[in-house]
Enzyme design. Structure first.
Site, PDB file in Angstrom:
ATOM      1  CG  HIS A  25     -10.809   8.073  16.397  1.00  0.00           C
ATOM      2  ND1 HIS A  25     -11.119   6.837  15.851  1.00  0.00           N
ATOM      3  CD2 HIS A  25     -10.050   8.694  15.458  1.00  0.00           C
ATOM      4  CE1 HIS A  25     -10.580   6.734  14.659  1.00  0.00           C
ATOM      5  NE2 HIS A  25      -9.934   7.869  14.396  1.00  0.00           N
ATOM      6  CG  HIS A  27      -5.127   9.737  14.280  1.00  0.00           C
ATOM      7  ND1 HIS A  27      -4.621   8.530  13.873  1.00  0.00           N
ATOM      8  CD2 HIS A  27      -6.461   9.697  14.035  1.00  0.00           C
ATOM      9  CE1 HIS A  27      -5.610   7.775  13.399  1.00  0.00           C
ATOM     10  NE2 HIS A  27      -6.744   8.465  13.482  1.00  0.00           N
ATOM     11  CG  ASP A  29       0.072  10.941  12.929  1.00  0.00           C
ATOM     12  OD1 ASP A  29      -1.011  10.799  13.520  1.00  0.00           O
ATOM     13  OD2 ASP A  29       0.396  10.224  11.957  1.00  0.00           O
ATOM     14  CD  GLU A 216     -12.058   8.146   8.192  1.00  0.00           C
ATOM     15  OE1 GLU A 216     -11.744   9.333   8.407  1.00  0.00           O
ATOM     16  OE2 GLU A 216     -11.275   7.197   8.376  1.00  0.00           O
ATOM     17  CG  ASP A 313      -9.855  11.635  12.762  1.00  0.00           C
ATOM     18  OD1 ASP A 313      -9.101  10.733  13.181  1.00  0.00           O
ATOM     19  OD2 ASP A 313     -10.179  11.744  11.569  1.00  0.00           O
TER      20      ASP A 313
END
Length: 372
Positions: A25, A27, A29, A216, A313
Site C-alpha cells: 500500500h 501511493h 503520487d 480508514e 501509504d
C-alpha cells in the site's frame, strides 16, 4: 513519535533496512522526491510553497499532520500537478521503485489513479504506459547493480467520480503489461464501494483482483461493502475493523474478546489489512482509540490472528519508509525479528501475483531473515 531511520533488533546482525520487505500500500503520487517536484514544476510553471527540497519536505509533513483525511488529501494537488506528462510519470515511477529497492523492498505495488493525470493531453492508456516504462527502467537498473526488485501497478478509480467501469476496463487492458490489480481511492465516507459495483462485477467476472480502501475514514459498514460489493481480496488500511471487536474484562481481571460478523469474516478468511501506522495517525483513522502509535489497534489485530501487513501509504507526506514503519512498531510494541518476518510473509502471501511468484517472495524473505 520518533524512531531512527534504521535499527538493528536484539539478536540480529543486520538492520531492518537490509531485510527483504514487501510494500502493498504505497501511493505513487505520495512518494515523490522533493527535489524531483521542484525540477518538474519549473518548466510547467507551477508555483511551489518552498524553494528547496528540505523546505518542501517539511511543508508536506506539516500539512499532512492534520488528523483529517480530507485535509491530508489536499497535499496531493501539488504532486499530481507535476505528474501530467509522460516524462514526469516515467521519472516519478522510476525513482519510486529505486527508492523502494534502497529501502530493502523486494516487491512493491504502486497504486495510483490514471484519471488524475490527463490535464496536459495524455490518454488513460498513455499514462499507464509511461508509468510502466519507469518501473521497467528501475527494475533493470537495480538488477544491473546487483540488487533485486519487482513492482506492479495497482490502477485506482476515484470513488467520488463516475469513471469506475472505464478505469476497470483500463486495468484489464494492461493486465499482462504491468497492472496487477485494481483499487478505489479518494474520500471514503459517503462514497461506498457499492457506487462502483458495476466495475467490481466486471473485474470479478474477469478473475482480476481488487483491494479497496475501507476502514480508514469510515467504519465497519464501509468494510462490509468493500467485501460484498467490491469483492475485495484485501482491505486498504482496514484498521477500523477493530470497531467490530468487543473487549470485556471480568471482575477477576480476565479478558474476553468477541468478534462481530464482519471482523470474524475478515479474520477467518485471511483477508489482509494493509495498515499504514504513521498515516493512520495523521488522518485520524485511529482517533477512536487515541492519538499515539501505542493506541493503534495494530497489535490487538495481530495478537488476535488477523492477517496484518505494514505499509507506508505515502512516504512523502508521512516522511517515512517501510524500514521506519517497522522500526516504530518494534519500538512501540516490543516486536522482534519473528514478528517482522511474519508481517512480510503475510504481505507476500497476498500479493497480487501468481502463486509461484508469491512462493519465490516467501523464499527470499525466509532466506533474508534467516541470515539476520
Amino acid at each position: 513519535m520518533s524512531a531512527p531511520d534504521d535499527v538493528t533488533l536484539p539478536g540480529s546482525r543486520i538492520g531492518i533496512r537490509d531485510l527483504p520487505k514487501i510494500s502493498l500500500h504505497d501511493h505513487l503520487d505520495g512518494g515523490l522526491r522533493p527535489q524531483t517536484i521542484i525540477e518538474l514544476a519549473e518548466p510547467l510553471g507551477i508555483e511551489l510553497p518552498a524553494a528547496t527540497a528540505p523546505e518542501l519536505a517539511a511543508w508536506f509533513a506539516e500539512k499532512s499532520d492534520s488528523g483529517s483525511l480530507v485535509e491530508y488529501l489536499k497535499t496531493f494537488d501539488l504532486t499530481i500537478a507535476v505528474m501530467q506528462t509522460a516524462e514526469g510519470l516515467t521519472r516519478v515511477a522510476r525513482e519510486f521503485v529505486e527508492d523502494l529497492a534502497d529501502d530493502g523492498v523486494i516487491y512493491g505495488e504502486l497504486r495510483w489513479a490514471p484519471e488524475q493525470h490527463l490535464s496536459r493531453g495524455l490518454t488513460l492508456d498513455e499514462t499507464v504506459e509511461a508509468v510502466q516504462r519507469g518501473i521497467d527502467e528501475a527494475t533493470d537498473s537495480v538488477r544491473a547493480a546487483g540488487g533485486w526488485v519487482r513492482a506492479g501497478q495497482l490502477v485506482s478509480a476515484m470513488r467520488h467520480l463516475d469513471r469506475g467501469t472505464e478505469i476497470a476496463q483500463l486495468a484489464l487492458r494492461h493486465r499482462d503489461r504491468g497492472v496487477v490489480g485494481f483499487d478505489i481511492a479518494g474520500p471514503e465516507a459517503g462514497f461506498p464501494a457499492s457506487r462502483l459495483s458495476e466495475a467490481f462485477d466486471l473485474l470479478a467476472r474477469a478473475c482480476f483482483p481488487a483491494t479497496v480502501h475501507a476502514g480508514e475514514a469510515d467504519g465497519v459498514e464501509s468494510i462490509r461493502e468493500a467485501l460484498v460489493d467490491g469483492h475485495a481480496l484485501r482491505l486498504g488500511h482496514g484498521v477500523r475493523i477493530a470497531e467490530d471487536i468487543t473487549i470485556e474484562r471480568a471482575d477477576d481481571e480476565s479478558t474476553f474478546v468477541s468478534l462481530g460478523r464482519v471482523a470474524q469474516w475478515v479474520k477467518d478468511r485471511g483477508i489482509a489489512l494493509e495498515t499504514s501506522p504513521s498515516s493512520n495517525l495523521q488522518t485520524g483513522a485511529i482517533a477512536a482509540w487515541g492519538d499515539t502509535l501505542a493506541d493503534h489497534p495494530f497489535d490487538l489485530l495481530y495478537q488476535l490472528g488477523f492477517r496484518v501487513t505494514v505499509n507506508t501509504d505515502n512516504r512523502l507526506m508521512s516522511a517515512t519508509s517501510l524500514t521506519r514503519e517497522l522500526a516504530l512498531l518494534a519500538e512501540t510494541f516490543g516486536y522482534g525479528m519473528d514478528d517482522l518476518e511474519a508481517f512480510q510473509l503475510n504481505a507476500a502471501e497476498v500479493a497480487f501475483l501468481p502463486l509461484e511468484d508469491r512462493e519465490e517472495l516467501v523464499d527470499r524473505i525466509r532466506d533474508g531473515f534467516g541470515r539476520a
